[in-house]
Each structure stands twice: as structure tokens, then as C-alpha cells.
Write a protein that holds these residues in place. Structure first.
Motif: not given
Length: 362
Positions: A341-360
Motif C-alpha cells: 500500500g505504499g509508493t516509491i519515487a526517485v529523484t536525482s541531481d548532482d548531489e544525490r540520487t534518492s529512492f524514496i519509499s512511503h509505507f503506511p
């Protein structure tokens, strides 16, 4: 915009005749009723009673005429609605016979409009299902093509090197061992792909179930950090774990969640070129837990960000297997997060690449 139904000349004539005819019929009934009151003959009664009404009961005449006009209007409107209904039937029958993918663009009265709207909703749902089926077929074709490519490449090497051994095309035992080692490694690649395919198919299946237990997310991240510490050191990386608070109790399938973070950490190790750190961060909020796996390596190109969770997608320009990936790791991770029941997204720039997961939390 919906177009209102237009009546033909003949239908308009029917309405006009019916309206005038109905009103005249009411007047004939009036004359008969007025003439029947009294003991004289009909014409004498009509003259006497009419004079009495116009002199003393004019309001009665006005009320009766208003009522008759109203009833005539209702009868004409009813006929008009019946004509609309007949036209709707014809339009729907023609649409059903000719092209079931096109919505009916007409506007009628409120009651009949609900029929048209329901028909259009049916058409819309059918079009959506057809598009989904089309995309599904396309997805299956792509899956077969990708799997065939990814299996054929190592299989060709296995057959080639075993063929050299079979034909005794070697000089000594060392060369045989070299050939068999390469064939073994290529076989492992195929096994990894098959295992990933089975795992992806399992989490995509509608009957896939979660074995929910209560666990500490902070402790899970600490354990993952210890498991990957040696591999990270080999690649010149340091894994840092941060949890807020220090203990985060939640419910989930620990085996599947472990697989999610395994895939994300392996992705950071393999593709985080030039990275020196991998951060595993968990934060408990009011109704959810946010877990981030980040690295400070080379950023993902912007045009690739929206595709990283697609099956078999690789950011590399070629389908080179130098990283050893199957292209399914992130797709599997996304499916398992969604199962919770969660979501996952990715962001990426020169400083960091982050995979962010949200869980109830539960």
C-alpha cells in the motif's frame, strides 16, 4: 459539446397538429358542457350560459382556459419526448452497428440524457478496456523480446564454449577449465534472469499475499548495512544509517521489504558511479514511514528518471551486461512497495540520487 436533437419537418408537423387538435378538442368539450346545462335546447342553453359566465364568472373561463393550455402543453411535451426517444433508439442502434468506439454526441431532456450518458460511459469503459488490452499485448510482446534477448546472449556463449570442449578444440586442461568457468558464469546469468522473472510474476499476480509481522524498520536497515558492508568497502563506499526515532515499529512482510531494500542498495552499488557514500534513512511520521536509499554517485539522466521502474529498462546506452543486472530489480521493488500500500519515487541531481519509499505504518 453535445448537440440537441433536431426534429424533422414531419415530426414538427405532428407536434403542431397534436397541440392545436388537443386545444380544439378541449373547446368542443367546453361547448358541450355549457350547452348541456339548463332545460332549453342546446343553442339556447349555450347562449344563456355563456352570457352568464362572461358577465359574472369570467375568472372561471380564465382558469379553465389556463388549465387546458397547460394540459395541452403536457401532452405535446410527452409526444416530443417520445419522438426524442425514437431518435435516440435509432442513433444508438446505428452506433452499435457501425462504430462502438465513438460516443453519442447528442443532448436531450434530463430523463433521457441519463440513458445517453450511460451509453457513453459504457463506450468509454469499453474503449479503456480495449486500450488496456492493447497495452497488455504490447507489454507481453516486449517481455518476450527482452527475455529472448537476455537469455540468448549468455546461452550463445554457453553453447559456444561447451562446443569447443565437445569438439576437443583445446590445448590443455587449463583451457578446458577456462571454457567451463565462462559457461558456468553465463549459466548463472540465465538463472538470475529466470529467478527474477519468477519473482516479478509472483508479485504482479493478483493472488500475491503478504506475510505481515510487526518489526523494527531501523533494525532492518542496520542489518542491511552490515550485510552490504564488505561489498561497499570493495567499491570504496561507506554505508550510513539514520533513523528518526531510533526505533520504528511497523507492520509488513519483512522478507519482501528486505528484497526491496536489497535491490535498491545493489542498484546504488552497481550504478552509483563515483559514489563514496550510501545513505539508508528512515523517518516515522504521523501515519507513514518514509525510507530513503541514496548515494552521491553520477546522477541519472533526466529523460531516464521516468523509466527506471520499467521492466528491463537500463540507463546505459547499450544493453551491456557489465553490471550484471537483469533490468527487473527496480520493477520488483516497486511492485513489492505497492503490495504494502505504499509508493516509491526517485529523484536525482548532482548531489544525490534518492529512492524514496512511503509505507503506511500498518
Amino acid at each position: 459539446m453535445n448537440k440537441r436533437i433536431k426534429l424533422s419537418v414531419g415530426e414538427k408537423g405532428v407536434l403542431l397538429v397534436e397541440g392545436i387538435g388537443t386545444f380544439l378538442l378541449f373547446q368542443i368539450i367546453n361547448v358541450i358542457l355549457i350547452s348541456s346545462i339548463g332545460q332549453n335546447n342546446l343553442m339556447a342553453n349555450l347562449q344563456t350560459n355563456w352570457q352568464t359566465l362572461t358577465a359574472n364568472k369570467l375568472w372561471v373561463i380564465v382558469v379553465v382556459l389556463a388549465l387546458e393550455i397547460f394540459l395541452t402543453y403536457l401532452i405535446v411535451i410527452s409526444t416530443y419526448h417520445n419522438l426524442e426517444l425514437n431518435q435516440i433508439k435509432q442513433v444508438l442502434q446505428k452506433t452499435a452497428a457501425d462504430n462502438l468506439t465513438k460516443e453519442v454526441n447528442i443532448k436531450v431532456n434530463h430523463n433521457l440524457q441519463s440513458i445517453v450518458d450511460s451509453f457513453n460511459l459504457l463506450i468509454s469503459n469499453m474503449n479503456r478496456r480495449a486500450e488496456e488490452q492493447k497495452q497488455s499485448e504490447k507489454s507481453k510482446d516486449e517481455l518476450i523480446s527482452n527475455v529472448s534477448h537476455d537469455i540468448r546472449t549468455p546461452l550463445t556463449s554457453v553453447i559456444g564454449y561447451l562446443g569447443l570442449i565437445e569438439s576437443k578444440n583445446y590445448s590443455d586442461l587449463g583451457q578446458i577449465l577456462k571454457y567451463t568457468h565462462i559457461a558456468y558464469k553465463k549459466s548463472q546469468e540465465m538463472q538470475n534472469l529466470v529467478n527474477s522473472l519468477f519473482e516479478y510474476a509472483n508479485v504482479q499476480h493478483a493472488t500475491s499475499r503478504l506475510n505481515m509481522t510487526k518489526f523494527d524498520m531501523a533494525q532492518m536497515l542496520d542489518q542491511l548495512s552490515a550485510d552490504f558492508e564488505l561489498e561497499a568497502n570493495k567499491r570504496g563506499m561507506e554505508i550510513i544509517v539514520n533513523s528518526t526515532p531510533n526505533k520504528i515499529l511497523m507492520k509488513g512482510d519483512t522478507e519482501k521489504l528486505g528484497r526491496v531494500f536489497n535491490n535498491l542498495i545493489m542498484n546504488a552499488l552497481k550504478y552509483g558511479k563515483g559514489a563514496t557514500h550510501i545513505w539508508l534513512t528512515a523517518e516515522q511520521k504521523e501515519k507513514e514511514v518514509v525510507v530513503t536509499v541514496a548515494n552521491n554517485g553520477k546522477p541519472i539522466p533526466e529523460d531516464s528518471l521516468k523509466h527506471v521502474f520499467d521492466r528491463f529498462y537500463r540507463v546505459e546506452d547499450s544493453r551491456s551486461k557489465k553490471t550484471g543486472g537483469t533490468g527487473l530489480g527496480l520493477a520488483i521493488a516497486q511492485s513489492m512497495v505497492q503490495l504494502h500500500g505504499g509508493t516509491i519515487a526517485v529523484t536525482s541531481d548532482d548531489e544525490r540520487t534518492s529512492f524514496i519509499s512511503h509505507f503506511p505504518i500498518s
